[in-house]
Design a protein around this motif. Structure first.
Motif, PDB file in Angstrom:
ATOM      1  N   GLN A  20      -0.198  -0.857   5.447  1.00  0.00           N
ATOM      2  CA  GLN A  20      -1.172  -0.970   4.351  1.00  0.00           C
ATOM      3  C   GLN A  20      -2.223   0.131   4.400  1.00  0.00           C
ATOM      4  OE1 GLN A  20      -2.861  -4.882   4.193  1.00  0.00           O
ATOM      5  NE2 GLN A  20      -0.860  -5.923   4.179  1.00  0.00           N
ATOM      6  N   THR A  49      -8.598   0.339   1.564  1.00  0.00           N
ATOM      7  CA  THR A  49      -7.882   1.217   2.489  1.00  0.00           C
ATOM      8  C   THR A  49      -7.740   2.621   1.911  1.00  0.00           C
ATOM      9  OG1 THR A  49      -5.692   0.728   1.599  1.00  0.00           O
ATOM     10  CG2 THR A  49      -6.568  -0.784   3.265  1.00  0.00           C
ATOM     11  N   SER A  61      -5.012   4.064   1.421  1.00  0.00           N
ATOM     12  CA  SER A  61      -3.850   4.107   0.537  1.00  0.00           C
ATOM     13  C   SER A  61      -4.130   3.491  -0.827  1.00  0.00           C
ATOM     14  CB  SER A  61      -2.667   3.389   1.198  1.00  0.00           C
ATOM     15  OG  SER A  61      -2.987   2.036   1.457  1.00  0.00           O
ATOM     16  N   ASN A  75      -5.417   0.254  -1.482  1.00  0.00           N
ATOM     17  CA  ASN A  75      -5.332  -1.201  -1.582  1.00  0.00           C
ATOM     18  C   ASN A  75      -6.712  -1.831  -1.493  1.00  0.00           C
ATOM     19  OD1 ASN A  75      -2.484  -1.275  -1.725  1.00  0.00           O
ATOM     20  ND2 ASN A  75      -2.353  -1.013   0.503  1.00  0.00           N
ATOM     21  N   SER A 131      -4.524  -9.039  -3.955  1.00  0.00           N
ATOM     22  CA  SER A 131      -4.455  -7.633  -3.535  1.00  0.00           C
ATOM     23  C   SER A 131      -4.251  -6.768  -4.762  1.00  0.00           C
ATOM     24  CB  SER A 131      -3.310  -7.416  -2.545  1.00  0.00           C
ATOM     25  OG  SER A 131      -3.220  -6.054  -2.182  1.00  0.00           O
ATOM     26  N   TYR A 132      -4.972  -5.687  -4.820  1.00  0.00           N
ATOM     27  CA  TYR A 132      -4.868  -4.746  -5.945  1.00  0.00           C
ATOM     28  C   TYR A 132      -4.555  -3.359  -5.390  1.00  0.00           C
ATOM     29  CZ  TYR A 132      -6.347  -1.529  -9.618  1.00  0.00           C
ATOM     30  OH  TYR A 132      -6.396  -0.501 -10.529  1.00  0.00           O
ATOM     31  N   SER A 133      -3.563  -2.713  -6.007  1.00  0.00           N
ATOM     32  CA  SER A 133      -3.151  -1.383  -5.534  1.00  0.00           C
ATOM     33  C   SER A 133      -3.707  -0.325  -6.479  1.00  0.00           C
ATOM     34  CB  SER A 133      -1.628  -1.296  -5.466  1.00  0.00           C
ATOM     35  OG  SER A 133      -1.240  -0.026  -5.008  1.00  0.00           O
ATOM     36  N   HIS A 134      -4.543   0.554  -5.934  1.00  0.00           N
ATOM     37  CA  HIS A 134      -5.160   1.642  -6.707  1.00  0.00           C
ATOM     38  C   HIS A 134      -4.407   2.946  -6.430  1.00  0.00           C
ATOM     39  CE1 HIS A 134      -8.270   3.318  -9.176  1.00  0.00           C
ATOM     40  NE2 HIS A 134      -8.696   4.135  -8.236  1.00  0.00           N
ATOM     41  N   SER A 135      -4.592   3.908  -7.330  1.00  0.00           N
ATOM     42  CA  SER A 135      -3.828   5.166  -7.207  1.00  0.00           C
ATOM     43  C   SER A 135      -4.308   6.047  -6.073  1.00  0.00           C
ATOM     44  CB  SER A 135      -3.886   5.944  -8.531  1.00  0.00           C
ATOM     45  OG  SER A 135      -5.238   6.231  -8.873  1.00  0.00           O
TER      46      SER A 135
END
Length: 1202
Positions: free
Chosen positions: A433, A450, A452, A454, A468-472
């Motif tokens: 992660q 993080t 990466s 997240n 959880s959210y995934s950012h660019s």
């Protein structure tokens, strides 16, 4: 001189990471090494190095806190001045010395350099590894000064005798500079440009570069009473500040601001040192102004703290901040709470506060305090060590979250150890992660971001990830609200984003988003992107800015009918244009026709109606892309459609000729000539005549169907040729062209170029007679200017034409033809000379212009074949030579006929003509005949020539030298050798001894080169003739004895010298004297010897002068030095070409040209007065002659010859 500065104050850049304050006194005494809690003391040659780590808990006040670092004992100090240095850059150590001579930190603060009395070594202490090393300075006198460079690894060391050493720490290079000063070097300073300024007791100031070279030296007389400011860039303008004597000597100085003690408004604090009874000595600030060091006359060093690092945290309205190095204050000014001062054990690097707790810490350790109502307002709970250095910490009512090394450790603040171990967890669970960069803690949730990208939300109660959210990109900061339902985060691109996990979207219709909330109800959210559907009540929908915004939204959402309504209600022409463009982009052709009809754009309406029925979508899209101005896209669409030729038509209409030609090669090659012609017209219009000419030429179809097109291209070629300077071609085409207008156009172009003659001719051909007459009148005086113009343009052919036809200047024309080798120019010059009946010059330039047939015919007609033959030279062909030979044969000119028959390889005919030559040409003819026979290698021709030379054909024998040359040409060296002997004998008989010797020598060397054995008779004759020629050389040099010895040798072969008369007697001396009294030698004898020789002849003394003996070079037998036959080994001995004596093995040398041997000693003496070899007559010097230590190869060669 005691001290000075360079470019500012003497102290260098220093920065400290730890400060020391308090009131207790720590003392390091004596030798050895001592460690105390929070301190390190290192004694190096009575040098104390103390690390400033504050592990005590002293009481201190900002600006007045003080720490006595140590006091030197009397034995170590001995009453000398206290010397100390702050560590630079790193700021962890302060070094103090008692009896050390000098010390200094390097620019990085890593290495401390120290010099001591009665030692020639330089001590280097590395603070990073706590290691000491020594460097031998090589200086015999005591060192007195040491200083590191501000910018590089250079260390300067001065001595009491004025010597200087520059040491490079990086390369270990030492540069000793002796005599930099005549007395002790007392002070110095480096500049940022690596210039070193030194002061000395000799009252001089020197400025040197980093190599130790003196740049400038100044004499000073300051006498400790004068402070001088010396400007390096302006040395003439010095500033001298003289102090009165009752002030005493200057011991130190600083640039300070002076305040009156009675006026205290500028003074922030006054510190008294009551225990210092002997007074202060020196003081020094760190560069950041945080620490002040003061030394006293008692040997005590005091350090004062002046400012604190800014450190704090907040929770709600409660604040916690650092108020002293070991004190944290907690306050709540909003609610009016009493501040609480918490005494901490270390100087913290972070502070965290929660609703009921405060945490401080440094490195990997944290101390937790509970806030209570009883005095003193806090209780210490515990301290925890983590697995890494803590970057930040967050607290809530029950938990603490510490961030270290990319992980977050979540644990309870209060609880038993076993329970706390159970209530502890590390995040993230999976290293994939990424590394955690930031975190925040609310009452119920732990958020972290993080690298990466997240953003993770953890429910603290259950310690499980709830979302959880995934950012660019990576997330740097997270800021949740108090409830933890919404979160603002900042990414690595400094972008801010709002993240909400509370509502769940259900439906989206016409810009309204219906969501389900946590309470089980629904809520509607109006999207701002659909505001045009429900105009805002606060803003007039008819206002231009609002209409533009609503129209833009409608077009982005492809709501064209809503956009139509907006434009129809209050749209401008610009709004209609935007709507029409959007319709074209999305291929709404029918709607676009209506839009452009409403806006009044008739042309676009007609164009769209023309393509309305097209079913091929690529072709339709290509038309629309062309209307929108995206021609590259239109071309791609056309090419992928069913009508790719539309792409070519579009490029032609746009005048994109390069693209049109490329498309024509693929789609319609028959259109290339027509596109090239149109492109050429365009290029001619913009003045690109070079490319216009090329495209006019490409435009020719050579098809009668397109005669008009070809005539237009021919007219363009004519115009462009003239403009490019090819006037002859352009004018010729214009004359041949049927158009009168073209002749007028070309005439105008030529007239503008001042080519009046050609312009007038074209005007005349075009029947514009008035214009032609005007130009004819103007061209009368323009030929010189035209010639200069042609020369500038390097148009040599036209320049030659003007020089010959108009300026009558053949000299310059001939010069230019010879320099440029112009073929056309040579033809013009040839015609010019032909008109003048100068046939020789005409032939010459015809040959130069490669018109050999015309030149031959001209030479044949006018009897100039000799001229033609000389001019044609070696560049002619075999046919040319044969033609010339046949001509001369017909003219009975046998020598010339034979010469050219020889060149064309007809040797038999050539020999016949040579032998028919009259006696006046006999010598040259015979030479040519010999050369011909030598080339032919034909025995019949050889016999024919030999009969001719022997006189059998005409009864007149020819000179024997021709026979010799014939044998040489035929490479019949043995016959040539016999002939050479005969010729030499004839020359001897005639008294031509040198010629005879040269004939034999040349034959001798030729036989040697061909590795043919030398006939004994030839070798003997060569030796005798050379001996005779040596007589004159020896007599000329005054060495009469050697000359006499050579005469004896010659007299022994008197039969070979019929032209000379010799008198022989039994006694050699009488023979010498008799010979020397001959008329040919008498005048060459020195007068002081002449009478003695006459007396010897008149009254001969019959006693014999014995000749010296020397060893034979083969067997070593002693024999007379002029004897050339060894009676022991029976070998003919090699003779010296300088003296005539036989050779000696230990004195051997050879001529580098002819390789004949010579005695090295005698040859060297001879070449001191002579400049040529006596045998081959080649120029020679003593330096060219080398003595040969091993002459075995030469002796072996001599034995083989015998």
């Amino acid at each position: 001189m005691e001290d000075f500065a360079c470019g500012g104050e003497r102290c260098n850049d220093m920065r400290f990471t730890a400060a020391l304050c308090g009131s207790t006194e720590e003392t390091l005494r004596g030798g050895g090494r001592r460690r105390a809690e929070g301190k390190e003391g290192v004694l190096l040659n009575k040098l104390h190095v103390t690390q400033l780590d504050n592990k005590k808990n002293p009481e201190c006040k900002i600006q007045t806190c003080k720490k006595n670092i140590f006091i030197l004992d009397d034995q170590a100090w001995l009453g000398s001045g206290l010397l100390y240095k702050w560590q630079k850059s790193l700021g962890n150590y302060i070094a103090v010395a008692g009896r050390c001579v000098g010390m200094d930190w390097d620019k990085d603060g890593d290495i401390l350099a120290v010099i001591a009395a009665k030692s020639s070594s330089i001590y280097l202490w590395d603070a990073s590894v706590n290691k000491t090393s020594q460097i031998d300075s090589g200086m015999r006198d005591q060192m007195s000064f040491i200083l590191w460079s501000k910018t590089g690894p250079l260390l300067a060391v001065g001595t009491v005798k004025g010597n200087l050493l520059i040491y490079n720490q990086q390369t270990s290079r030492k540069i000793p500079v002796l005599g930099k000063h005549s007395k002790k070097i007392t002070c110095g300073c480096w500049s940022t440009q690596n210039l070193l300024a030194l002061g000395s007791d000799d009252n001089t100031l020197s400025i040197s570069n980093h190599e130790g070279d003196t740049v400038r030296q100044v004499s000073l007389s300051v006498d400790k009473k004068i402070l001088m400011l010396y400007l390096v860039n302006d040395p003439e303008n010095r500033i001298e500040l003289t102090f009165q004597r009752h002030y005493g000597n200057i011991v130190s100085y600083r640039c300070i601001k002076i305040h009156e003690l009675s006026e205290l408004k500028y003074i922030s604090n006054v510190v008294r040192l009551d225990d210092e009874t002997k007074g202060l000595d020196q003081l020094s600030w760190t560069d950041d102004g945080q620490l002040l060091a003061v030394s006293t006359q008692k040997g005590t060093l005091h350090v004062f703290l002046t400012k604190l690092p800014i450190l704090g945290d907040s929770f709600g309205t409660r604040l916690a901040y650092l108020t002293s190095l070991l004190e944290v204050t907690v306050s709540n000014q909003v609610e009016g709470e009493t501040p609480v001062a918490i005494e901490v054990e270390v100087e913290p690097t972070f502070i965290a506060i929660g609703p009921y707790h405060v945490a401080v810490g440094m490195n990997n350790r944290a101390w937790f305090y509970a806030l209570v109502d009883q005095e003193p307002g806090y209780n210490k709970l515990k301290d925890i060590e983590y697995l890494g250095t803590i970057a930040s910490m967050c607290l809530n009512a029950d938990y603490a979250a510490a961030l270290f090394e990319g992980k977050v450790q979540l644990h309870m603040i209060e609880g038993k150890d076993q329970e706390e171990k159970k209530q502890m967890k590390l995040f993230p669970d999976d290293d994939r992660q990424g590394r955690i960069l930031c975190h925040a803690l609310t009452a119920d949730f732990l958020y972290y971001g993080t690298d990466s990208g997240n953003v993770v939300c953890v429910l603290v109660e259950d310690w499980v990830t709830v979302s959880s959210y995934s950012h660019s990109v990576g997330v740097r900061k997270v800021f949740p609200d108090l409830n933890g339902t919404r979160l603002v985060f900042i990414d690595d691109k400094n972008g801010g984003f709002l993240l909400s996990h509370a509502n769940k979207p259900l439906t989206l219709y016409n810009g309204e988003l219906t969501c389900q909330t946590a309470s089980g109800k629904t809520s509607e959210v109006a999207l701002s992107t659909h505001s045009f559907l429900k105009p805002s009540t606060g803003t007039s929908a008819d206002s231009p800015p609002e209409l533009d915004k609503q129209l833009a939204q409608a077009l982005m959402l492809k709501r064209f009918h809503e956009a139509w309504d907006l434009c129809k209600s209050s749209g401008t022409n610009t709004d209609w244009a935007e709507l029409g463009k959007a319709c074209l982009v999305h291929m709404e052709v029918e709607l676009a026709i209506q839009v452009y009809r409403m806006s009044g754009n008739v042309g676009m309406v007609l164009s769209l109606q023309g393509i309305q029925g097209i079913e091929d979508m690529n072709l339709l899209a290509g038309h629309l892309a062309m209307f929108l101005g995206d021609y590259n896209l239109a071309q791609d669409l056309y090419l992928s459609s069913s009508c790719p030729i539309a792409a070519l038509e579009m490029r032609r209409d746009l005048l994109n000729w390069d693209s049109a030609l490329m498309l024509a090669k693929r789609l319609a090659e028959d259109q290339i000539p027509f596109i090239s012609k149109e492109y050429a017209v365009h290029l001619e219009f913009i003045g690109d005549y070079v490319n216009a000419l090329a495209h006019y030429e490409k435009g020719m179809t050579h098809n009668n169907k397109f005669q008009e097109h070809d005539e237009a291209c021919q007219a363009g070629v004519a115009r462009m040729s003239i403009r490019m300077g090819d006037i002859r071609r352009g004018a010729a085409q214009a004359i041949q062209h049927p158009s009168r207008v073209l002749k007028k156009e070309c005439g105008a172009i030529l007239e503008s170029m001042k080519q009046f003659s050609e312009a007038a001719q074209l005007y005349e051909k075009g029947q514009y007679y008035d214009k032609a007459a005007s130009v004819y009148i103007r061209c009368k005086n323009w030929y010189k200017e035209a010639a200069r113009a042609y020369e500038s343009a390097k148009d040599w052919d036209n320049l030659i034409r003007v020089l010959l036809d108009h300026l009558n200047n053949p000299e310059d024309a001939v010069r230019i033809v010879r320099e440029t080798q112009s073929i056309d120019g040579a033809k013009m010059v040839a015609r010019f000379f032909l008109l003048l009946n100068d046939y020789g010059s005409a032939i010459h330039f015809l040959v130069l212009s490669q018109c050999n047939d015309e030149a031959f015919q001209l030479a044949q007609q006018h009897g100039q074949m000799e001229v033609y033959a000389d001019i044609i030279g070696s560049e002619a062909t075999q046919e040319d030579y044969q033609s010339i030979a046949l001509y001369f044969e017909g003219e009975k000119k046998h020598l010339q006929a034979g010469k050219f028959f020889q060149k064309c390889g007809q040797y038999s005919r050539a020999l016949k003509h040579f032998l028919k030559c009259p006696s006046t040409e006999d010598n040259l003819a015979v030479e040519m005949a010999i050369e011909t026979v030598g080339q032919a290698k034909d025995s019949s021709l050889t016999n024919l020539l030999i009969d001719y030379l022997m006189g059998e054909s005409d009864g007149m024998p020819k000179d024997a030298k021709y026979l010799f040359r014939l044998y040489m040409a035929l490479q019949q060296y043995r016959e040539a050798a016999r002939t050479a002997i005969i010729i030499a004998r004839e020359e001897q008989c005639a008294g031509n001894y040198r010629n005879a010797r040269d004939v034999l020598f040349s034959m001798y060397t030729e036989l040697q080169a061909q590795k043919i054995k030398i006939p004994a008779e030839m070798a003997t004759n060569l030796m005798i003739l050379h001996s005779y020629l040596l007589v004159k050389i020896h007599v000329k040099r005054g060495d009469h004895l050697k000359g006499a010895r050579m005469l004896i040798r010659v007299s022994n072969n008197i039969s070979k010298f019929p032209a000379r008369e010799f008198t022989q007697r039994s006694d050699s001396d009488l023979s010498f004297a008799a010979m020397l009294m001959r008329p040919e030698y008498r005048n060459e004898i020195d007068p002081k010897y002449r009478k003695k020789i006459e007396a010897m002849v008149r009254r001969p003394d019959m006693s014999e002068l014995k000749e010296e003996t020397t060893p034979c070079p083969f067997c070593g037998f002693q024999l007379p030095q002029n004897e050339l036959l060894c009676i022991s080994c029976k070998n003919n001995l090699p003779y010296c070409i300088a003296t005539g004596r036989h050779m000696l093995k230990e004195d051997w040398s050879v001529c580098p040209h002819c390789e004949f041997p010579a005695l090295y000693s005698q040859f060297s003496l001879l070449l001191e007065t002579e400049t040529v070899c006596p045998m081959c007559s080649e120029t020679l010097s003593v330096k060219q002659v080398k003595k040969i230590s091993d002459c075995t190869t030469y002796l072996q060669a001599a034995e083989l010859d015998q």
